[in-house]
Design an enzyme around this catalytic site. Structure first.
Site, short mmCIF file in Angstrom:
data_model
loop_
_atom_site.label_atom_id
_atom_site.label_comp_id
_atom_site.label_asym_id
_atom_site.label_seq_id
_atom_site.Cartn_x
_atom_site.Cartn_y
_atom_site.Cartn_z
N GLY A 251 -3.02 -11.66 -1.79
CA GLY A 251 -1.58 -11.47 -1.84
C GLY A 251 -1.14 -10.03 -1.77
O GLY A 251 0.05 -9.75 -1.64
N ASP A 252 -2.09 -9.11 -1.86
CA ASP A 252 -1.73 -7.70 -1.85
C ASP A 252 -0.93 -7.35 -0.60
O ASP A 252 -1.36 -7.59 0.53
CB ASP A 252 -2.99 -6.85 -1.90
CG ASP A 252 -2.69 -5.38 -1.88
OD1 ASP A 252 -2.49 -4.82 -2.97
OD2 ASP A 252 -2.63 -4.79 -0.79
N ALA A 253 0.24 -6.75 -0.84
CA ALA A 253 1.14 -6.47 0.28
C ALA A 253 0.50 -5.51 1.29
O ALA A 253 0.62 -5.70 2.50
CB ALA A 253 2.45 -5.90 -0.25
#
Length: 313
Positions: A251-253
């Site tokens: 999920g890390d942008a």
DNA sequence: AACCAGGCTGCGC
DNA sequence: GCGCAGCATGGT
């Protein structure tokens, strides 16, 4: 006894300049100060500050003690800290071989040659920092961290420069959320960090205890059991503080952006493609994520342009 | 002004 | 176990 040098050997594929470049990217990190060819940082060892200057000398990292004691007690601490910070002892040749095999990543071993995964050896610092960085943009996160460190950490002055020490968990555990909200923490993140500090003070968590757990999943769970630490934060901290090799901060942008930039995924929600991709790098997932983050930083040219603009304005 | 940013919790299913 | 709203805090 000052003016004593330590030497820490480095192996192949180590570039101190690449590491320095990363430490000095385009952010204002208050936890170290980068100079040409060196970086300075103060460590707290048995409650005493020790200011270090790290530079490169032939095939060694050279550590000079500018302030404080170096003795039989502090030397192993310093050696260990620097090693966990720069990871100069790792052999990343196998990682480079995998990168070269990949169409859109083959440029990396040359472009980022010798970059090591830059660690955050102190677990409390790594976790607190990653909570600060949750869901806010990085320049803002670094500003919040600086306010936090300048107010609740200690520091020493050397040649007119302040070198900061991250706030201790004892100090943070005693704060009220309001104290942190004043410096633009969100109320919830303020609660998370104070709760985290309290868990450290009570001895419910420690780096040693975490490292002693038998497998990756147990370590992840031990962390995500703490309120405010989700899978992203757990993976980030394990990668930066415990050298866990296979962390994917889902999920890390930034990671998603990098994967999009390299045409590895088409949609940010495409976790299937992402998993297939990471399977090509078994044991090097953390390093891969780190290199992908590195790819997001501006190129040297852009950076020079940026500072030129700032100076003339 | 809308959308983004190195997410987490709690709930309903 | 999984998906999804709701949530804060500023930046651009």
């Amino acid at each position: 006894m000052t003016h004593v040098d330590l030497q820490i050997p480095v192996n192949d594929n180590f570039s101190f300049n690449e590491c320095l470049w990363f430490l000095n990217r385009n952010f204002d990190d208050c936890m170290h100060t980068v100079y040409t060819g060196s970086v300075r940082k103060v460590l707290l060892i048995d409650q005493l500050p020790v200011l270090l200057e790290i530079s490169m000398s032939r095939q060694h990292l050279r550590v000079q003690v500018l302030r404080g004691e170096i003795n039989d007690q502090t030397e192993p601490f310093i050696r260990n800290y620097i090693t966990e910070w720069f990871n100069p002892d790792e052999d990343i040749a196998a990682f480079y071989k995998l990168l070269i095999r990949h169409k859109s990543l083959a440029y990396m071993p040359e472009a980022f040659k010798g970059l090591r995964l830059i660690g955050i050896p102190d677990l409390f610092e790594a976790l607190a920092w990653s909570i600060i960085g949750q869901q806010i943009n990085l320049p803002f996160a670094y500003r919040v961290k600086r306010r936090f460190v300048e107010k609740y950490g200690s520091s020493i002055l050397h040649d007119d420069v302040l070198y900061h020490i991250f706030p201790s968990c004892e100090t943070v555990a005693k704060l009220n959320p309001d104290d942190l909200c004043e410096m633009q923490f969100s109320r919830r993140n303020a609660e998370y960090i104070i709760g985290l500090a309290d868990a450290f003070v009570r001895g419910e968590i420690s780096k040693q205890q975490l490292a002693g757990l038998s497998d990756f999943i147990s370590r992840q769970k031990a962390l995500t059991n703490i309120r405010g630490i989700g899978i992203w934060t757990a993976n980030y901290a394990l990668m930066k503080s415990l050298k866990e090799p296979s962390c994917i901060p889902y999920g890390d942008a930034g990671l998603l952006n990098a994967l999009m930039n390299h045409n590895i995924i088409r949609e940010k929600s495409d976790s299937k493609e992402m998993n297939t991709f990471f399977k090509k790098f078994p044991g090097w997932e953390s390093y891969l994520v780190f290199y992908l983050w590195r790819s997001l930083a501006p190129t040297e040219k852009e950076k020079i342009l940026d500072t030129t603009v700032r100076q003339t304005v």
